[in-house]
Design an enzyme around this catalytic site. Sequence first.
Site, PDB file in Angstrom:
ATOM      1  N   HIS A  57      36.659  27.590   9.900  1.00 55.11           N
ATOM      2  CA  HIS A  57      36.352  26.853   8.665  1.00 55.11           C
ATOM      3  C   HIS A  57      37.220  25.591   8.516  1.00 55.11           C
ATOM      4  O   HIS A  57      38.398  25.601   8.858  1.00 55.11           O
ATOM      5  CB  HIS A  57      36.527  27.750   7.431  1.00 55.11           C
ATOM      6  CG  HIS A  57      35.388  28.717   7.261  1.00 55.11           C
ATOM      7  ND1 HIS A  57      35.502  29.894   6.567  1.00 55.11           N
ATOM      8  CD2 HIS A  57      34.111  28.670   7.718  1.00 55.11           C
ATOM      9  CE1 HIS A  57      34.340  30.534   6.596  1.00 55.11           C
ATOM     10  NE2 HIS A  57      33.484  29.816   7.292  1.00 55.11           N
ATOM     11  N   ASP A  59      38.601  24.164   6.108  1.00 57.11           N
ATOM     12  CA  ASP A  59      39.827  24.187   5.299  1.00 57.11           C
ATOM     13  C   ASP A  59      40.979  24.875   6.037  1.00 57.11           C
ATOM     14  O   ASP A  59      42.069  25.042   5.485  1.00 57.11           O
ATOM     15  CB  ASP A  59      39.578  24.830   3.925  1.00 57.11           C
ATOM     16  CG  ASP A  59      39.114  26.273   3.990  1.00 57.11           C
ATOM     17  OD1 ASP A  59      38.218  26.585   4.805  1.00 57.11           O
ATOM     18  OD2 ASP A  59      39.655  27.112   3.232  1.00 57.11           O
ATOM     19  N   HIS A  60      40.736  25.276   7.307  1.00 56.01           N
ATOM     20  CA  HIS A  60      41.792  25.868   8.154  1.00 56.01           C
ATOM     21  C   HIS A  60      42.021  25.065   9.430  1.00 56.01           C
ATOM     22  O   HIS A  60      42.945  25.347  10.178  1.00 56.01           O
ATOM     23  CB  HIS A  60      41.436  27.321   8.494  1.00 56.01           C
ATOM     24  CG  HIS A  60      41.318  28.167   7.261  1.00 56.01           C
ATOM     25  ND1 HIS A  60      42.281  29.066   6.877  1.00 56.01           N
ATOM     26  CD2 HIS A  60      40.374  28.190   6.281  1.00 56.01           C
ATOM     27  CE1 HIS A  60      41.933  29.627   5.726  1.00 56.01           C
ATOM     28  NE2 HIS A  60      40.774  29.111   5.344  1.00 56.01           N
ATOM     29  N   HIS A 113      34.542  37.737   8.023  1.00 59.74           N
ATOM     30  CA  HIS A 113      34.498  36.502   7.226  1.00 59.74           C
ATOM     31  C   HIS A 113      33.803  35.434   8.074  1.00 59.74           C
ATOM     32  O   HIS A 113      32.870  34.776   7.625  1.00 59.74           O
ATOM     33  CB  HIS A 113      35.916  36.089   6.850  1.00 59.74           C
ATOM     34  CG  HIS A 113      36.019  34.764   6.158  1.00 59.74           C
ATOM     35  ND1 HIS A 113      35.556  34.560   4.881  1.00 59.74           N
ATOM     36  CD2 HIS A 113      36.530  33.568   6.572  1.00 59.74           C
ATOM     37  CE1 HIS A 113      35.784  33.288   4.544  1.00 59.74           C
ATOM     38  NE2 HIS A 113      36.369  32.675   5.554  1.00 59.74           N
ATOM     39  N   ASP A 132      41.491  34.181   6.302  1.00 65.63           N
ATOM     40  CA  ASP A 132      40.641  34.547   5.169  1.00 65.63           C
ATOM     41  C   ASP A 132      40.067  35.955   5.327  1.00 65.63           C
ATOM     42  O   ASP A 132      38.975  36.249   4.831  1.00 65.63           O
ATOM     43  CB  ASP A 132      39.489  33.544   5.017  1.00 65.63           C
ATOM     44  CG  ASP A 132      39.971  32.202   4.489  1.00 65.63           C
ATOM     45  OD1 ASP A 132      41.167  32.065   4.175  1.00 65.63           O
ATOM     46  OD2 ASP A 132      39.130  31.285   4.386  1.00 65.63           O
ATOM     47  N   HIS A 170      44.844  31.668   1.340  1.00 67.70           N
ATOM     48  CA  HIS A 170      44.605  31.073   0.013  1.00 67.70           C
ATOM     49  C   HIS A 170      45.453  31.742  -1.067  1.00 67.70           C
ATOM     50  O   HIS A 170      45.756  32.939  -0.977  1.00 67.70           O
ATOM     51  CB  HIS A 170      43.133  31.234  -0.396  1.00 67.70           C
ATOM     52  CG  HIS A 170      42.169  30.416   0.403  1.00 67.70           C
ATOM     53  ND1 HIS A 170      41.749  29.166   0.010  1.00 67.70           N
ATOM     54  CD2 HIS A 170      41.549  30.673   1.582  1.00 67.70           C
ATOM     55  CE1 HIS A 170      40.901  28.683   0.915  1.00 67.70           C
ATOM     56  NE2 HIS A 170      40.762  29.584   1.884  1.00 67.70           N
TER      57      HIS A 170
HETATM   58 FE    FE Z   1      39.510  29.358   3.693  1.00 71.70          FE
HETATM   59 ZN    ZN Z   2      37.388  30.705   5.653  1.00 73.23          ZN
END
Ligand code: FE
Ligand code: ZN
Length: 254
Positions: A57, A59-60, A113, A132, A170
């Site tokens: 993802h 955001d990683h 996930h 996550d 997160h």
């Molecule tokens: Fe994330």
């Molecule tokens: Zn994720």
Amino acid sequence: MLNIHLVPCLRDNYAYLVHEPQSNAVAIVDPSDAAPIFAALKQHKLTLTHIFNTHHHWDHTGGNLDLKKETGAKITGPKLDADRIPGIDIGVAEGDTVELGRAHAQILDIPAHTKHHIAFWFGDDNAVFTGDTMFAMGCGRLFEGTPAQMWKSLNKLAALPGETRVYCGHEYTLSNGKFAVTVEPNNAGLRKRVAEVERLRADNKPTIPSTIAQERETNPFLRAASRDLRTTLGMLDASDVDVFAETRKRKDSF
Ligand code: FE
Ligand code: ZN
């Protein structure tokens, strides 16, 4: 012993600077964005040598290419998702060991996930980076996997030594805790932890890391065996996976 620094990114992501002081190797785990990582490196006077990604993802992984370009750091991520990890150099999967100077992490496959999500477990340093998959009192959404897969992934993490510190992707702890008390209202340890988390968040302080022992006691997604949880869900005789799946479903609409 590793020095681990939290680096808040975007709205509620955490990346982690992991410094192995004997060799001065430095990894960043899950850089959302390059700018806050460069600032943290400068603040701690460190030079980046490694980038570790738990899953694909953005955001990683969003900081991967800029960080690599500037520092030459080598990128390690899930082998079977190599085509979705920007700039990946080394693909790994369960059974592999990743060196960070004199420290080393074992790779655990923890899918659901995303299809090929991994954890970095530094056993000698009592630290695991869970991305996550496992959050403090929570778990990730099932974007690319089934409840049975996530249940297995979470249990793999829950089986690590209780003193293992959990570094997740997160800061979702407060909302996770608020949900947890609705499904396990008679868990005294949970209530105590939520009160603690409320205090920390009121001061804008991070709630990370927790420990595996704390998660076993308070994370509803590990507690399918709990009679309190099963009573709330009206599922006293259901399988653990079904109880987990229903808990996840309720959290999706909480
Ligand atoms: Fe994330
Ligand atoms: Zn994720």
